[in-house]
Design an enzyme around this catalytic site. Sequence first.
Site, short mmCIF file in Angstrom:
data_model
loop_
_atom_site.label_atom_id
_atom_site.label_comp_id
_atom_site.label_asym_id
_atom_site.label_seq_id
_atom_site.Cartn_x
_atom_site.Cartn_y
_atom_site.Cartn_z
N ASP A 1 -3.39 -2.82 3.83
CA ASP A 1 -3.23 -1.32 3.25
C ASP A 1 -4.36 -0.78 2.68
O ASP A 1 -5.16 -1.57 1.90
CB ASP A 1 -1.92 -1.33 2.11
N HIS B 1 0.27 1.94 4.53
CA HIS B 1 0.56 2.40 3.16
C HIS B 1 1.97 2.64 2.94
O HIS B 1 2.57 2.93 1.99
CB HIS B 1 -0.37 3.46 2.89
N SER C 1 3.66 4.67 -3.76
CA SER C 1 2.29 4.90 -3.91
C SER C 1 2.12 5.66 -5.58
O SER C 1 2.31 4.93 -6.44
CB SER C 1 1.86 6.08 -2.78
#
Lengths: 113, 432, 267
Positions: C217, C245, C95
């Site tokens: 996602d 995610h 991320s």
Amino acid sequence: MMSPLKTTVRETAAGPVLEVTGELDYTSAPELRELTATITLRPGLRLVLDLGGMEFCDSSGITALLAARSHAHAAGADIALAAVPAHTLRVLRMVGLDEVFTIHPDRESVIGS
Amino acid sequence: MMCRSAEQPDPQDTGGDATDVLFAALLEDSADELYESAPCGYLSALMDGTIAKINSTLLGWLSLDREAVVGRMRFTDLLTVGGKLYHETHFAPLLRMQGEISGIALDIKQSAGGRMPVLVSAAVKYGSTGQPLLTRTTVFDARDRRAYEEELLRRRDAAEEARKQAEADRARLQEALAVLQQSLLPDTLPPIPGVETAAHYHTASPDRLGGDFYDVFPLDGKRFAFFLGDVCGKGPQAAAVTSLTRYTLRAAALHDPDPVSALSTLNTVLHERYADSGDPRYCTAVFGTLGPDPTTGHVAVQLASGGHPPVLVLRADGTADFLPTPGGLLVGVVPGARFTTATTVLTPGDTLLLYTDGLTEARTGDDQSDRYGDEALRGFAVRHAGRPPDAVVQALTGLLHGFGDGLDDDTALLAIGVPATGPAPCDPATPD
Amino acid sequence: MDVVRRNNVTVVGNPEGPAVVLAHGFGCDQNMWRLTVPALVEDYRVVLFDYVGSGRAEPSAFSEKRYSSLSGYARDVVEVCEALDLRDAAFVGHSVSAMIGVVALGMAPERIGALVMVAPSPRYVDDDGYRGGFSADDIDELLASLESNYLGWSAAMAPMIMGNPDRPELDQELKNSFCATDPDMARVFARTTFLSDSRDDLKSVAVPTLVLECTQDVIAPREVGAFVHRTVPGSTLVTLDATGHCPHLSAPEATNAAITDFLAGLR
């Protein structure tokens, strides 16, 4: 230890007598200044500050005494200090106020018993 | 736990029958009925989030039909966008790692565009080989609770804001006071050829501007002036008088350095400014001039006092005496006030000490009923006579510290001396 | 302060193997890699850490100023690499950490030799001609969500932060504790993460790069994955059949395979 300021006012034919006992310093001086401002005077009268019971007086206390003097003079009245303790008398002499104030060594000679 | 509150008839008469009827009614409460109408939302989802089963209670909160949800929506589709982010960054990873998660605050979307605060718990159901099969989720109505928590948070934020504001205000006030206080005193004392100086200022309270002042400054290249004094009272009003006093004395001295003349100018200024103000203000002050003689190394001192305690002279020979200035009047009380003068000569090893009455009026004794006094000060001075100004001031600073709570007034010290020519005298055996 | 202690650095695996740094994203800590580590320990020297403000990193090291930009977190990465004297390490960032890795690479190119970007997004908020998936209001709402979960946090986390050796049973009572973070620090990380814009930084990446995206996602949609792949020169894109995610948790086998294939290709 420090003793709180106590004040009493009584009227005589010659004028009011303000009796001051305890310590007159930075914290208590405003109290005396407020009180003297409320005393009614007129020409011919004399305000007597009886300091016989006063245990301490610093520069703020001296200022309060001078404020009382200004208050009396503004009303055309007279002012005198009575029974000034030795310590305060020494301070008054040091700052030259023994010549500004009328000072009586005891209270009898100025206000009677 | 069984609920008996619905038991209406007198149990003495028909108790047995009524209990049986009630119990039968509870048995008829099917698991399906309980699932659908439970006072909380139920939801089961595949591991990819697709909703496989949902109860009527939750559908009712969402105002959605079962057909629109089952097999068509994911759990995250029910959440607000912020809730989605929280779900993806916190909820889902935790659920994967722990197999369960409880009491997470989220908001679900309602069809009318509204949102409903809920508390969500979830657990993963595993297959016989330990592989995750589905997620079971319960959803509790948290509208009242969240409103209460938000109120708590709001109050906490408000209290925090108020505290920060108060702290900032206090810091700003302290800074303003410090700047003002500094403007009343010199940063450093100017160098004077053949003369040493030292000063100390003790503030009784950092919140309360002091009324003591001192200064040393050059007059005409040869001579220097000094003063030290005490404005009656404390606080901002006294500080205003102190400021007026300091700059009046400086200006007056440049015009006419005669000590009586400088104090008379100050007297006139204070009297005119304050006598009729209803708030009369006075000060005591010693003002003097220094005339160093470069050939002899002696320094001639001329000074005048207006109602100030007499200065001390510490001699190189180990003696110390007051330099009396009796009869000088408090400055600002009456027009045309009289001031008393005195003169002395400082020879090598001599020090002139000026102080305010915070020192002599400090409370001493076990019950703090006594005052330090002039004679004790003179005795202290004798023990330090012959030492240079900074040593004398340092010793007096230690004395002031020793007073502790007994020192309840501001105190200013200023020492002016001529360096000893011979070997420095020994320190006293028992310094105070 | 000792960086190893500050960032709660853990080193496992083959001490002779090439170094792989696993960097967690916003919302959790190094625990996120629990299913990835086993796939790497045999061949690699695996370095795990918590960013200051997350997990069990030293809370007193937190500074709102430093951690209000990605470069503050990137300095954590560089300092961890320096403390362990890593060179040409493979940096695996999840991320926002994928972008932190890009920034760290710019700061200390000699430390990082390859990038694995797991569900990266260089910008979460929509912009002219760019779809990140969120509006500024959405981000505010996330910050509010963090705030509403404050109470649960303080009850769970306080004893751990304060250290309570007299009551070890508290550790067992902690639920939801893997990713517990001080809410004030989490808010700073959230704001820094979701308001960042690192699109321009991607162009200058000059090391072998693997981009991993998920089919579903919410946070990093496939358009974003395509953007990152298009912008990082010479990068490889792998789309994992995974929802959410965190593919390293929801689809660990596929994720690990993609990472180990890529790493093996570097040797």
